[in-house]
Design a protein around this motif. Sequence first.
Motif, PDB file in Angstrom:
ATOM      1  N   ALA A 120       0.746  -1.070   0.356  1.00  0.00           N
ATOM      2  CA  ALA A 120      -0.064   0.153   0.158  1.00  0.00           C
ATOM      3  C   ALA A 120       0.733   1.260   0.040  1.00  0.00           C
ATOM      4  CB  ALA A 120      -0.915  -0.147   1.075  1.00  0.00           C
ATOM      5  N   GLN A 121       0.229   2.377  -0.433  1.00  0.00           N
ATOM      6  CA  GLN A 121       1.040   3.510  -0.388  1.00  0.00           C
ATOM      7  C   GLN A 121       0.186   4.773  -0.385  1.00  0.00           C
ATOM      8  OE1 GLN A 121       3.286   3.535  -4.067  1.00  0.00           O
ATOM      9  NE2 GLN A 121       1.701   4.874  -5.128  1.00  0.00           N
ATOM     10  N   GLY A 122       0.709   5.961  -0.019  1.00  0.00           N
ATOM     11  CA  GLY A 122      -0.449   7.222   0.165  1.00  0.00           C
ATOM     12  C   GLY A 122       0.116   8.320   0.289  1.00  0.00           C
ATOM     13  N   LEU A 123      -0.556   9.226   0.521  1.00  0.00           N
ATOM     14  CA  LEU A 123       0.018  10.775   0.735  1.00  0.00           C
ATOM     15  C   LEU A 123      -1.092  11.484   1.588  1.00  0.00           C
ATOM     16  CD1 LEU A 123       1.688  13.145   0.343  1.00  0.00           C
ATOM     17  CD2 LEU A 123       0.528  13.329  -2.037  1.00  0.00           C
ATOM     18  N   VAL A 124      -0.868  12.044   2.511  1.00  0.00           N
ATOM     19  CA  VAL A 124      -1.554  12.886   3.184  1.00  0.00           C
ATOM     20  C   VAL A 124      -1.055  14.447   3.042  1.00  0.00           C
ATOM     21  CG1 VAL A 124      -2.686  14.028   5.252  1.00  0.00           C
ATOM     22  CG2 VAL A 124      -1.958  11.488   5.226  1.00  0.00           C
ATOM     23  N   GLU A 125      -1.586  15.576   2.348  1.00  0.00           N
ATOM     24  CA  GLU A 125      -0.968  16.916   1.952  1.00  0.00           C
ATOM     25  C   GLU A 125      -1.807  17.847   2.421  1.00  0.00           C
ATOM     26  OE1 GLU A 125      -0.697  17.082  -2.267  1.00  0.00           O
ATOM     27  OE2 GLU A 125      -2.937  16.411  -2.467  1.00  0.00           O
ATOM     28  N   ARG A 126      -1.280  19.132   2.742  1.00  0.00           N
ATOM     29  CA  ARG A 126      -2.020  20.102   3.116  1.00  0.00           C
ATOM     30  C   ARG A 126      -2.171  19.933   4.557  1.00  0.00           C
ATOM     31  NH1 ARG A 126      -5.501  20.967  -2.530  1.00  0.00           N
ATOM     32  NH2 ARG A 126      -3.657  21.125  -3.858  1.00  0.00           N
ATOM     33  N   ILE A 127      -1.712  19.423   5.265  1.00  0.00           N
ATOM     34  CA  ILE A 127      -1.721  19.200   6.519  1.00  0.00           C
ATOM     35  C   ILE A 127      -2.055  20.657   7.389  1.00  0.00           C
ATOM     36  CG2 ILE A 127      -0.928  18.324   8.828  1.00  0.00           C
ATOM     37  CD1 ILE A 127       0.222  16.100   7.219  1.00  0.00           C
TER      38      ILE A 127
ATOM     39  N   ALA B 257     -10.007  -0.643  -4.526  1.00  0.00           N
ATOM     40  CA  ALA B 257      -9.769   0.400  -5.403  1.00  0.00           C
ATOM     41  C   ALA B 257      -9.100   1.594  -4.492  1.00  0.00           C
ATOM     42  CB  ALA B 257     -10.772   0.945  -6.193  1.00  0.00           C
ATOM     43  N   PRO B 258      -8.341   2.648  -5.202  1.00  0.00           N
ATOM     44  CA  PRO B 258      -7.783   3.783  -4.553  1.00  0.00           C
ATOM     45  C   PRO B 258      -9.010   4.562  -3.963  1.00  0.00           C
ATOM     46  CG  PRO B 258      -7.151   3.597  -6.637  1.00  0.00           C
ATOM     47  CD  PRO B 258      -7.839   2.263  -6.556  1.00  0.00           C
ATOM     48  N   ARG B 259      -8.512   5.112  -2.695  1.00  0.00           N
ATOM     49  CA  ARG B 259      -9.297   5.874  -1.998  1.00  0.00           C
ATOM     50  C   ARG B 259      -8.878   7.177  -1.751  1.00  0.00           C
ATOM     51  NH1 ARG B 259      -9.319   0.848   0.602  1.00  0.00           N
ATOM     52  NH2 ARG B 259      -8.383   1.848   2.643  1.00  0.00           N
ATOM     53  N   GLU B 260      -9.751   8.256  -1.542  1.00  0.00           N
ATOM     54  CA  GLU B 260      -9.559   9.626  -1.260  1.00  0.00           C
ATOM     55  C   GLU B 260     -10.348  10.395  -0.026  1.00  0.00           C
ATOM     56  OE1 GLU B 260      -9.492  13.689  -3.781  1.00  0.00           O
ATOM     57  OE2 GLU B 260      -8.258  12.029  -4.473  1.00  0.00           O
ATOM     58  N   ARG B 261     -10.102  10.642   0.585  1.00  0.00           N
ATOM     59  CA  ARG B 261     -10.835  11.739   1.673  1.00  0.00           C
ATOM     60  C   ARG B 261     -10.408  12.964   1.972  1.00  0.00           C
ATOM     61  NH1 ARG B 261      -9.583   9.611   7.971  1.00  0.00           N
ATOM     62  NH2 ARG B 261      -9.569   7.460   7.285  1.00  0.00           N
ATOM     63  N   THR B 262     -11.036  13.991   1.831  1.00  0.00           N
ATOM     64  CA  THR B 262     -10.756  15.570   1.940  1.00  0.00           C
ATOM     65  C   THR B 262     -11.444  16.213   3.188  1.00  0.00           C
ATOM     66  OG1 THR B 262     -12.410  16.107   0.666  1.00  0.00           O
ATOM     67  CG2 THR B 262     -10.372  15.566  -0.280  1.00  0.00           C
ATOM     68  N   GLY B 263     -10.762  17.116   3.747  1.00  0.00           N
ATOM     69  CA  GLY B 263     -11.299  17.767   4.898  1.00  0.00           C
ATOM     70  C   GLY B 263     -10.062  18.115   5.694  1.00  0.00           C
ATOM     71  N   PRO B 264     -10.483  18.874   6.829  1.00  0.00           N
ATOM     72  CA  PRO B 264      -9.269  19.472   7.574  1.00  0.00           C
ATOM     73  C   PRO B 264      -8.597  18.348   8.297  1.00  0.00           C
ATOM     74  CG  PRO B 264     -11.226  20.309   8.586  1.00  0.00           C
ATOM     75  CD  PRO B 264     -11.700  19.617   7.291  1.00  0.00           C
ATOM     76  N   ILE B 265      -7.441  18.337   8.310  1.00  0.00           N
ATOM     77  CA  ILE B 265      -6.541  17.108   9.196  1.00  0.00           C
ATOM     78  C   ILE B 265      -5.556  18.235   9.778  1.00  0.00           C
ATOM     79  CG2 ILE B 265      -4.778  15.283   9.107  1.00  0.00           C
ATOM     80  CD1 ILE B 265      -5.928  14.394   6.617  1.00  0.00           C
ATOM     81  N   PRO B 266      -5.859  18.543  11.041  1.00  0.00           N
ATOM     82  CA  PRO B 266      -4.994  19.520  11.831  1.00  0.00           C
ATOM     83  C   PRO B 266      -3.624  19.450  11.921  1.00  0.00           C
ATOM     84  CG  PRO B 266      -6.203  18.303  13.343  1.00  0.00           C
ATOM     85  CD  PRO B 266      -6.710  17.699  12.025  1.00  0.00           C
TER      86      PRO B 266
END
Length: 298
Positions: free
Chosen positions: A32-39, A57-66
Amino acid sequence: MTGTPTRVLVLNSGSSSVKYQLLDMSDGSRLAQGLVERIGEETSRLAHTPLRAGGSAPRERTGPIPDHAAALKAVAEELAADGLGLDSPELAAIGHRVVHGGLRFTEPTVIDEEVIAEIERLVPVAPLHNPANLLGIRTARAMRPDLPQVAVFDTAFHTTMPESAARYAIDVETADAHRIRRYGFHGTSHAYVSRAAAKLLGKEPEEANVIVLHLGNGASASAVRGGRCVDTSMGLTPLEGLVMGTRSGDVDPAVTFHLKRVAGMDADEIDVLLNKKSGLVGLCGDNDMREIRRRVDE
């Protein structure tokens, strides 16, 4: 599960992002691999891709990650959803990219309290990165205190620079007393790219001389001769060198004196200005090149 655990989670906790891969070291495959951006922004984004056979399948979530702790907890949730949770007995170790290791850490190092203290001691010369790296380490250790955690240092590749490249032209006794020298950063990237370039040319790393450019929110250049770094654009801190996302890169050192005398700014305010309010964000109002390009197109 039978036999020895073979999975390794690799974490790259940057100033505003966390990149990760889960590897099976028995065959070098990625699970698996991934990226959390704009923290720290309202538009934070996590993109997760399962890679093992039969994965979802690839998944994506958006919203504030503080913050980075929240980011790593979100990563753990995504891995758990694929049956690859951090509580798995198949997980053997967690590896961390750490930006500043000074001259002490020249190779991958098992993390203990003494190592953490040294990474923390180096925070003043890597204020955007070592704190994020420490958060990643502490959060991962809290999640799996039983696992070995290993730090791989960005500065390590550059420890081969000759003194002529590493020294600044300031009083030698002062420099030595306060460990002032060019350390260089993005070393894991420069090492990998130089070796990959040599391979592409059909050469061994020892046979190739390469100029490497690492271009991202942080940016740097290096000269690699025969597989060994001989010069680089970053210095005592990741502030020196090329214009970056929020960092100024090279400026006349007298700018800092001028800001103190004329604008009345103290050292902390100047530090924030040059590290967090300069570079592309200072020039353009954005440090995301995608947004800058979109505005140019409009």
